[in-house]
Design a protein around this motif. Sequence first.
Motif, mmCIF file in Angstrom:
data_model
loop_
_atom_site.group_PDB
_atom_site.id
_atom_site.type_symbol
_atom_site.label_atom_id
_atom_site.label_comp_id
_atom_site.label_asym_id
_atom_site.label_seq_id
_atom_site.Cartn_x
_atom_site.Cartn_y
_atom_site.Cartn_z
ATOM 1 N N THR A 133 26.414 47.609 54.126
ATOM 2 C CA THR A 133 25.927 47.761 55.377
ATOM 3 C C THR A 133 24.304 47.207 55.108
ATOM 4 O OG1 THR A 133 25.482 49.634 55.935
ATOM 5 C CG2 THR A 133 27.544 49.016 56.267
ATOM 6 N N HIS A 134 23.638 46.621 56.256
ATOM 7 C CA HIS A 134 22.240 46.559 56.025
ATOM 8 C C HIS A 134 21.528 47.807 55.978
ATOM 9 C CE1 HIS A 134 22.149 42.190 56.372
ATOM 10 N NE2 HIS A 134 23.089 42.114 57.183
ATOM 11 N N ALA A 135 21.962 48.964 56.519
ATOM 12 C CA ALA A 135 21.309 50.017 56.231
ATOM 13 C C ALA A 135 21.162 50.484 54.830
ATOM 14 C CB ALA A 135 22.349 51.314 56.977
ATOM 15 N N ALA A 136 22.048 50.094 53.837
ATOM 16 C CA ALA A 136 21.807 50.286 52.435
ATOM 17 C C ALA A 136 20.518 50.087 51.904
ATOM 18 C CB ALA A 136 22.921 49.705 51.660
ATOM 19 N N ALA A 137 19.838 48.812 52.302
ATOM 20 C CA ALA A 137 18.628 48.490 51.934
ATOM 21 C C ALA A 137 17.413 49.514 52.397
ATOM 22 C CB ALA A 137 18.269 46.982 52.554
ATOM 23 N N GLU A 138 17.606 50.277 53.307
ATOM 24 C CA GLU A 138 16.667 51.124 53.932
ATOM 25 C C GLU A 138 16.735 52.451 52.722
ATOM 26 O OE1 GLU A 138 14.553 50.379 56.336
ATOM 27 O OE2 GLU A 138 15.820 48.500 56.497
ATOM 28 N N GLN A 139 17.879 52.590 52.197
ATOM 29 C CA GLN A 139 17.842 53.825 51.189
ATOM 30 C C GLN A 139 17.332 53.215 49.736
ATOM 31 O OE1 GLN A 139 22.143 54.905 51.458
ATOM 32 N NE2 GLN A 139 21.942 55.117 53.582
ATOM 33 N N PHE A 140 16.691 52.130 49.704
ATOM 34 C CA PHE A 140 16.544 51.438 48.226
ATOM 35 C C PHE A 140 15.476 52.529 47.555
ATOM 36 C CE2 PHE A 140 13.554 48.993 45.703
ATOM 37 C CZ PHE A 140 14.609 48.660 44.764
ATOM 38 N N PRO A 141 14.459 53.280 48.063
ATOM 39 C CA PRO A 141 13.486 54.240 47.192
ATOM 40 C C PRO A 141 14.620 55.200 46.905
ATOM 41 C CG PRO A 141 12.241 53.452 49.038
ATOM 42 C CD PRO A 141 13.737 52.974 49.504
ATOM 43 N N ARG A 142 15.169 55.933 47.696
ATOM 44 C CA ARG A 142 16.293 57.042 47.402
ATOM 45 C C ARG A 142 17.147 56.586 46.154
ATOM 46 N NH1 ARG A 142 20.356 59.447 51.606
ATOM 47 N NH2 ARG A 142 21.536 57.573 50.479
ATOM 48 N N ASP A 143 17.796 55.458 46.373
ATOM 49 C CA ASP A 143 18.652 55.029 45.433
ATOM 50 C C ASP A 143 18.350 54.582 44.053
ATOM 51 O OD1 ASP A 143 20.662 55.092 47.230
ATOM 52 O OD2 ASP A 143 21.030 53.062 47.649
ATOM 53 N N VAL A 144 16.952 54.235 43.921
ATOM 54 C CA VAL A 144 16.212 54.051 42.928
ATOM 55 C C VAL A 144 16.032 55.584 42.052
ATOM 56 C CG1 VAL A 144 13.877 53.179 41.540
ATOM 57 C CG2 VAL A 144 14.902 52.164 43.369
ATOM 58 N N LEU A 145 15.534 56.256 42.796
ATOM 59 C CA LEU A 145 15.377 57.872 42.339
ATOM 60 C C LEU A 145 16.866 58.288 41.625
ATOM 61 C CD1 LEU A 145 12.831 59.244 44.626
ATOM 62 C CD2 LEU A 145 12.279 58.617 42.319
ATOM 63 N N GLU A 146 17.593 58.211 42.542
ATOM 64 C CA GLU A 146 19.133 58.525 42.072
ATOM 65 C C GLU A 146 19.370 58.039 40.582
ATOM 66 O OE1 GLU A 146 23.653 58.510 43.674
ATOM 67 O OE2 GLU A 146 22.060 58.669 44.936
ATOM 68 N N LEU A 147 19.244 56.802 40.707
ATOM 69 C CA LEU A 147 19.395 55.972 39.517
ATOM 70 C C LEU A 147 18.824 56.403 38.325
ATOM 71 C CD1 LEU A 147 20.798 53.583 37.832
ATOM 72 C CD2 LEU A 147 19.246 52.128 39.095
ATOM 73 N N GLN A 148 17.372 56.348 38.519
ATOM 74 C CA GLN A 148 16.664 57.056 37.421
ATOM 75 C C GLN A 148 17.192 58.252 36.787
ATOM 76 O OE1 GLN A 148 12.459 57.809 38.580
ATOM 77 N NE2 GLN A 148 11.921 56.384 37.005
ATOM 78 N N GLY A 149 17.482 59.008 37.850
ATOM 79 C CA GLY A 149 17.971 60.534 37.494
ATOM 80 C C GLY A 149 19.140 60.544 36.632
ATOM 81 N N TYR A 150 20.149 59.585 36.765
ATOM 82 C CA TYR A 150 21.124 59.499 35.841
ATOM 83 C C TYR A 150 21.048 59.104 34.621
ATOM 84 C CZ TYR A 150 24.170 59.715 40.217
ATOM 85 O OH TYR A 150 25.007 60.012 41.410
ATOM 86 N N LEU A 151 20.113 58.085 34.365
ATOM 87 C CA LEU A 151 19.472 57.450 33.256
ATOM 88 C C LEU A 151 18.874 58.324 32.338
ATOM 89 C CD1 LEU A 151 18.815 54.174 34.298
ATOM 90 C CD2 LEU A 151 20.871 54.612 33.082
ATOM 91 N N ARG A 152 18.225 59.357 33.078
ATOM 92 C CA ARG A 152 17.316 60.446 32.397
ATOM 93 C C ARG A 152 18.009 61.627 32.037
ATOM 94 N NH1 ARG A 152 11.633 60.496 35.763
ATOM 95 N NH2 ARG A 152 10.890 58.473 35.217
ATOM 96 N N ASP A 153 19.249 61.627 32.366
ATOM 97 C CA ASP A 153 20.117 62.816 32.348
ATOM 98 C C ASP A 153 19.425 64.124 33.189
ATOM 99 O OD1 ASP A 153 22.229 64.423 31.722
ATOM 100 O OD2 ASP A 153 21.766 64.778 29.619
#
Length: 337
Positions: A133-153
Motif C-alpha cells: 500500500t502507499h502507506a508503506a512509503a511513509e514508513q521508509f525511515p523506520r524500515d531503513v533502520l530496521e534493515l540496518q539493524g538486521y545487517l549489523r546483528d
Amino acid sequence: MASAPSSSPVGVPLSILDLAQVGPGETVRESLAHSTRLAKFADTTGYRRLWYAEHHNMSAIASAAPAVLIAHMAAHTENIRLGAGGVMLPNHSPLTIAEQYGTLAELYPGRIDLGLGRAPGGDQATFAALRRTHAAAEQFPRDVLELQGYLRDESRVAGVRATPGAGTNVDLYILGSSLFGAQLAAALGLPYAFASHFAPQALTEAVALYRRDFQPAPLPGGGQSEPYVIAGATAVAIDDAEFAAEQLHQAVLQRIKHLVAHHRKITDDEAEQLIDSPVGQQVAGMMRYAAVGTPADVQDKLRDFAKHADADELIVASLAPDRQAWFDTVVNLAPGR
C-alpha cells in the motif's frame, strides 16, 4: 570512501547504472546477455561500481529483480562492486532484503552495495500486485533502520535475526531526488546518491543540505565519518558527434512517448510535435545534465558536472537507445582505458 583514481577521465570515480534495457526486437535473454558483457568489461577497466535499479511492469527494462542480477554478475566478475541502485524498500519487508543482500555479502564479501529508495518503482496496479500500500512509503525511515539493524546483528525486532545477513554490515546508500532523501541520509550518516540522471531539479539544494546537516556515524553497515555524494548523469560518448546528437533526440522522443503512454500510444511523428509542449519541456528538464558528444567533449561535461553537483563520484546511465552506442560510451569513458 577511497579517493578518485588518478586515471579517472572526469576527476572523480566513475560508476555505471545499468538499466538492463530491452531494445526493440530484442528478447529479455538477449538484453541480459548484453548486460553481462557490459559487467565483464567494467570489471577490468577501472569502474568503481555497477548498480541495477528495481523497476516493475516495464517491458523495456529487465531489472525487476536486482538481487538476482547482482548474483549473476558477481559470478562473472572479480573486482567491481555490485549493488542495487536501488531497491525500492516500500515494496519489501526489511527482513527479506536483509536476507537477500546478506546472502550476496556472504558469497561475495566486500563487493555488495545496497541502495535504498522509497518510490514504488512501478504504477499503482503494480503496487497492488506486489501486495503493498502507499502507506508503506511513509514508513521508509523506520524500515531503513530496521534493515540496518538486521545487517549489523542488532535486530530491532525481538526474537528475529537475519540469517544470512546478521553481521554482514552491507554498505547502505540512501537514494533520492528530493530533500527528503538528503535529510534522511544526513541524519543516519549514510552516503547519498542523487537521481540527477532523470530528476535533476533539486540537485544542488539537496546536496548542500546533505553536506550541511550530515551527522557522522562511524559504524559498520554503511555509516561513515564524512559525507559522500554520488550523482547520476546520462551520457552518449562516441566518435560520431552527429550520431550522438541523434541518439539524444531519439531518447527525448522515447521519454515523451513514455510520459503520454497512459493516455494513448503515439508515433514518432506525434512525439516530434510535442517537443515544444509542456511534456516536451518536462523531458528537456529531465535531461538537463545529459552529456552528449565526442568522448573528449563528454569527459569535459562530466568533469564540469561533478564540480557543479559537488559530487564525490558519478554514476553514468545510458541515454542512447542504440545498444552499441551505449557500450561504446562505457568503453570511451572507462577510467582504465
